[in-house]
Design a protein around this motif. Structure first.
Motif, PDB file in Angstrom:
ATOM      1  N   PRO A  70     -75.853  17.532  22.249  1.00  0.00           N
ATOM      2  CA  PRO A  70     -75.657  16.703  21.056  1.00  0.00           C
ATOM      3  C   PRO A  70     -75.949  17.407  19.732  1.00  0.00           C
ATOM      4  N   ALA A  71     -76.878  18.357  19.737  1.00  0.00           N
ATOM      5  CA  ALA A  71     -77.245  19.019  18.485  1.00  0.00           C
ATOM      6  C   ALA A  71     -77.399  20.519  18.715  1.00  0.00           C
ATOM      7  N   PRO A  72     -76.295  21.237  18.897  1.00  0.00           N
ATOM      8  CA  PRO A  72     -76.409  22.687  19.092  1.00  0.00           C
ATOM      9  C   PRO A  72     -77.037  23.363  17.885  1.00  0.00           C
ATOM     10  N   GLY A  73     -77.831  24.394  18.155  1.00  0.00           N
ATOM     11  CA  GLY A  73     -78.374  25.163  17.040  1.00  0.00           C
ATOM     12  C   GLY A  73     -77.291  25.887  16.269  1.00  0.00           C
ATOM     13  N   LYS A  74     -76.288  26.369  16.997  1.00  0.00           N
ATOM     14  CA  LYS A  74     -75.151  27.050  16.379  1.00  0.00           C
ATOM     15  C   LYS A  74     -73.863  26.578  17.029  1.00  0.00           C
ATOM     16  N   ILE A  75     -72.832  26.390  16.222  1.00  0.00           N
ATOM     17  CA  ILE A  75     -71.467  26.193  16.703  1.00  0.00           C
ATOM     18  C   ILE A  75     -70.634  27.286  16.049  1.00  0.00           C
ATOM     19  N   LEU A  76     -70.215  28.258  16.835  1.00  0.00           N
ATOM     20  CA  LEU A  76     -69.456  29.405  16.345  1.00  0.00           C
ATOM     21  C   LEU A  76     -68.041  29.318  16.889  1.00  0.00           C
ATOM     22  N   CYS A  77     -67.074  29.419  16.001  1.00  0.00           N
ATOM     23  CA  CYS A  77     -65.671  29.219  16.372  1.00  0.00           C
ATOM     24  C   CYS A  77     -64.886  30.496  16.128  1.00  0.00           C
ATOM     25  N   ILE A  78     -63.951  30.761  17.026  1.00  0.00           N
ATOM     26  CA  ILE A  78     -63.125  31.965  16.936  1.00  0.00           C
ATOM     27  C   ILE A  78     -61.716  31.564  16.532  1.00  0.00           C
ATOM     28  N   GLY A  79     -61.256  32.075  15.408  1.00  0.00           N
ATOM     29  CA  GLY A  79     -59.912  31.762  14.926  1.00  0.00           C
ATOM     30  C   GLY A  79     -58.885  32.752  15.443  1.00  0.00           C
ATOM     31  N   VAL A  80     -57.626  32.336  15.387  1.00  0.00           N
ATOM     32  CA  VAL A  80     -56.455  33.154  15.748  1.00  0.00           C
ATOM     33  C   VAL A  80     -56.732  34.041  16.963  1.00  0.00           C
ATOM     34  N   ASN A  81     -57.184  33.441  18.046  1.00  0.00           N
ATOM     35  CA  ASN A  81     -57.562  34.214  19.236  1.00  0.00           C
ATOM     36  C   ASN A  81     -56.500  34.175  20.323  1.00  0.00           C
ATOM     37  N   TYR A  82     -55.312  33.672  20.019  1.00  0.00           N
ATOM     38  CA  TYR A  82     -54.152  33.737  20.908  1.00  0.00           C
ATOM     39  C   TYR A  82     -53.006  34.327  20.091  1.00  0.00           C
ATOM     40  N   ALA A  83     -52.324  35.322  20.640  1.00  0.00           N
ATOM     41  CA  ALA A  83     -51.296  36.030  19.876  1.00  0.00           C
ATOM     42  C   ALA A  83     -50.177  35.098  19.436  1.00  0.00           C
ATOM     43  N   ASP A  84     -49.793  34.144  20.314  1.00  0.00           N
ATOM     44  CA  ASP A  84     -48.702  33.248  19.931  1.00  0.00           C
ATOM     45  C   ASP A  84     -49.124  32.326  18.793  1.00  0.00           C
TER      46      ASP A  84
END
Length: 282
Positions: A70-84
């Protein structure tokens, strides 16, 4: 195991899904693992033993499911990680992972509404595989990275595209309240032999908009963990959203933006289905 966090009345708990119900691990493990983060960090083995020998304590329908953490210390997201997806957005595959962050208060649990902001109509869907960290990670080698994974879930990294494009930084378009769908549960790593061989689909009102495979990631999970841990410390319960395949609204003409009353679903093989309705901001 499929681990869930839930509200039983006013009580926050966590447990394992079994036979249409929940084995209440928060009650059974008690002070040994009072939160799901503690369970992930220290007590997954004990949780598996309790789940194997116990009957469900609660019916799934009797509780409100929350984001698995419910409350992660960090939420890290990876953009444009699929070539299509990079191609449809007019981008070249990046030389390093494209990283942006979400705040914990952007999360929406399974069945919660995604909130269409009052100050934008450019609301887009992005179905993604989520990785949940189980062991502290700092300066981790790729060869050792998977040992730090507790399990996997589904992420709806819904984007407010005009705000995302105000500058070169993604942060504003990724941090509106209740735009980060997460759930319905965390499937522990031992249940998924190869997280890079999972189908991923996003449906809007029953129509498939995205169809891909985690095999098509540009940066795979070990590379992502190694890179992230090179500049920050990862802790049990931290969440990594690993990117989305092609088919997003922003890549189409005209863009089929999400609107109020739409139903958006993400289904990932071996994990399950995450469903949200879209509603307008009050």
């Amino acid at each position: 195991m499929k681990l869930v966090s839930f509200l039983d009345g006013q009580r926050l708990g966590y447990g394992a899904v079994k036979d249409g119900g929940i084995v209440d691990l928060s009650a059974r493990l008690g002070a040994e693992a009072p939160t799901i983060k503690d369970c992930i960090a220290t007590s997954l083995g004990k949780a598996a033993l309790e789940t194997g020998r116990a009957a469900p304590d609660l019916a799934l329908a009797a509780v409100k499911l929350l984001p698995p953490v419910p409350a992660p210390g960090k939420i890290l997201c990876i953009g444009v990680n699929y070539a299509d997806h990079a191609a449809e957005m007019g981008r070249k595959p990046p030389p390093y992972p494209t990283v942006f962050t979400r705040f914990a208060d952007t999360l929406a649990g399974p069945g919660d509404d995604l909130i269409l902001p009052r100050n934008s109509a450019d609301f887009d869907y992005e179905g993604e595989l989520a990785v949940v960290i189980g062991r502290p990670a700092r300066h981790v080698r790729e060869a050792d990275a998977m040992a730090h994974v507790a399990g996997y879930s589904i992420f709806q990294d819904a984007s407010v595209r005009d705000f995302q494009r105000h500058t070169g930084q993604f942060t504003p378009g990724k941090n509106f309240p209740a735009t980060g769908g997460f759930g319905p549960w965390l499937v522990t790593a031992d249940e998924i032999r190869d997280p890079h061989a999972l189908s991923i689909e996003t449906m809007v009102n029953g129509t498939v908009r995205q169809h891909g495979s985690t095999a098509d990631m540009i940066f795979r999970i070990p590379a992502i963990i190694a890179y992230l841990s090179s500049f920050t410390a990862l802790h049990p319960g931290d969440v990594i959203a690993t990117g989305t395949p092609s088919g997003v609204a922003a890549g189409q003409t005209p863009p089929p933006w999400l609107k109020a009353e739409d139903v958006v679903e993400v289904e990932i093989g071996q994990i399950g289905l995450l469903r949200h309705r879209v509603s307008e901001e009050g």
